[in-house]
Design a protein around this motif. Sequence first.
Motif, PDB file in Angstrom:
ATOM      1  N   ARG A  34      54.294 109.059  32.764  1.00 51.27           N
ATOM      2  CA  ARG A  34      53.524 107.711  33.059  1.00 51.27           C
ATOM      3  C   ARG A  34      52.807 107.264  31.714  1.00 51.27           C
ATOM      4  N   SER A  38      53.321 103.055  30.616  1.00 47.79           N
ATOM      5  CA  SER A  38      52.259 102.605  30.456  1.00 47.79           C
ATOM      6  C   SER A  38      51.095 102.409  28.860  1.00 47.79           C
ATOM      7  N   VAL A  41      52.947  99.034  28.230  1.00 37.79           N
ATOM      8  CA  VAL A  41      52.642  97.747  28.450  1.00 37.79           C
ATOM      9  C   VAL A  41      51.452  97.686  27.700  1.00 37.79           C
ATOM     10  N   GLN A  42      50.400  98.425  27.535  1.00 33.25           N
ATOM     11  CA  GLN A  42      49.411  98.416  27.415  1.00 33.25           C
ATOM     12  C   GLN A  42      49.424  97.748  25.117  1.00 33.25           C
ATOM     13  N   ARG A  45      50.524  94.677  25.228  1.00 30.20           N
ATOM     14  CA  ARG A  45      49.748  93.268  25.652  1.00 30.20           C
ATOM     15  C   ARG A  45      48.791  92.455  24.924  1.00 30.20           C
ATOM     16  N   ARG A  52      43.507  95.249  26.664  1.00 35.12           N
ATOM     17  CA  ARG A  52      44.479  96.880  27.182  1.00 35.12           C
ATOM     18  C   ARG A  52      44.647  97.228  28.889  1.00 35.12           C
ATOM     19  N   VAL A  53      43.105  96.055  28.886  1.00 33.17           N
ATOM     20  CA  VAL A  53      42.996  97.140  30.735  1.00 33.17           C
ATOM     21  C   VAL A  53      42.815  95.265  31.238  1.00 33.17           C
ATOM     22  N   ASN A  54      43.922  96.370  32.672  1.00 38.13           N
ATOM     23  CA  ASN A  54      44.372  94.689  33.225  1.00 38.13           C
ATOM     24  C   ASN A  54      43.347  95.346  34.350  1.00 38.13           C
ATOM     25  N   ARG A  57      45.392  94.730  38.094  1.00 35.70           N
ATOM     26  CA  ARG A  57      47.323  95.951  38.139  1.00 35.70           C
ATOM     27  C   ARG A  57      46.312  97.233  38.635  1.00 35.70           C
ATOM     28  N   GLU A  58      45.123  97.169  37.900  1.00 35.29           N
ATOM     29  CA  GLU A  58      44.646  99.046  38.197  1.00 35.29           C
ATOM     30  C   GLU A  58      44.145  98.616  39.644  1.00 35.29           C
ATOM     31  N   VAL A  61      47.388  99.596  41.617  1.00 40.36           N
ATOM     32  CA  VAL A  61      47.597 101.087  41.729  1.00 40.36           C
ATOM     33  C   VAL A  61      46.981 101.959  42.531  1.00 40.36           C
ATOM     34  N   LEU A  81      44.358 106.526  35.423  1.00 43.98           N
ATOM     35  CA  LEU A  81      44.964 105.564  35.282  1.00 43.98           C
ATOM     36  C   LEU A  81      43.510 105.847  33.501  1.00 43.98           C
ATOM     37  N   CYS A  84      46.121 107.552  31.284  1.00 45.87           N
ATOM     38  CA  CYS A  84      46.858 106.395  30.923  1.00 45.87           C
ATOM     39  C   CYS A  84      46.092 105.021  29.670  1.00 45.87           C
TER      40      CYS A  84
HETATM   41  C1  LIG Z   1      50.524  99.273  32.137  1.00 45.91           C
HETATM   42  C2  LIG Z   1      49.814  98.850  32.169  1.00 45.91           C
HETATM   43  O1  LIG Z   1      48.011  98.917  31.786  1.00 45.91           O
HETATM   44  C3  LIG Z   1      47.275  99.401  31.962  1.00 45.91           C
HETATM   45  C4  LIG Z   1      47.333 100.755  32.556  1.00 45.91           C
HETATM   46  C5  LIG Z   1      47.574 100.648  33.698  1.00 45.91           C
HETATM   47  C6  LIG Z   1      48.614 102.279  34.113  1.00 45.91           C
HETATM   48  O2  LIG Z   1      48.706 102.693  33.425  1.00 45.91           O
HETATM   49  O3  LIG Z   1      48.909 102.216  35.725  1.00 45.91           O
HETATM   50  C7  LIG Z   1      46.998  99.489  34.053  1.00 45.91           C
HETATM   51  C8  LIG Z   1      46.469  98.238  34.485  1.00 45.91           C
HETATM   52  C9  LIG Z   1      46.298  99.070  32.906  1.00 45.91           C
HETATM   53  O4  LIG Z   1      44.808  98.584  32.384  1.00 45.91           O
HETATM   54  C10 LIG Z   1      50.117  97.255  32.948  1.00 45.91           C
HETATM   55  O5  LIG Z   1      49.176  96.479  33.118  1.00 45.91           O
HETATM   56  O6  LIG Z   1      50.518  97.558  33.979  1.00 45.91           O
END
Ligand SMILES: C=C(O[C@@H]1C=C(C(=O)O)C=C[C@H]1O)C(=O)O
Length: 88
Positions: A34, A38, A41-42, A45, A52-54, A57-58, A61, A81, A84
């Motif tokens: 994971r 992750s 994705v970061q 972006r 880095r952070v969204n 989306r968090e 999760v 989180l 990750c």
């Molecule tokens: C992986 C991402 O980036 C970051 C990490 C996340 C995760 O590990 O689930 C969720 C949101 C973001 O803060 C994402 O946006 O999906």
Amino acid sequence: MTITDAAEATELIAGARERIDALDDRIIGLVQERMAVSAVVQETRIASGGRRVNLSRELEVLSHYRDALGRPGTSLAMTLLELCRGRI
Ligand SMILES: C=C(O[C@@H]1C=C(C(=O)O)C=C[C@H]1O)C(=O)O
């Protein structure tokens, strides 16, 4: 509990603990997988000008884990989180 029952209990516990250790190894492997996904994705972006952070989306999760596991699920998701994406 007779002596035989105690020996059976010891054996049963030892066997169950072996299974728990094996499950923990799989869980740790999944957490590491994971973290790697992750990170992709970061990094993608950030490379495209984002953050880095969204947080929205968090929240998804966190809800996912809370719905499946109750309140402790939220704590587990927060720990995942942090593993990750680091501390915020
Ligand atoms: C992986 C991402 O980036 C970051 C990490 C996340 C995760 O590990 O689930 C969720 C949101 C973001 O803060 C994402 O946006 O999906």
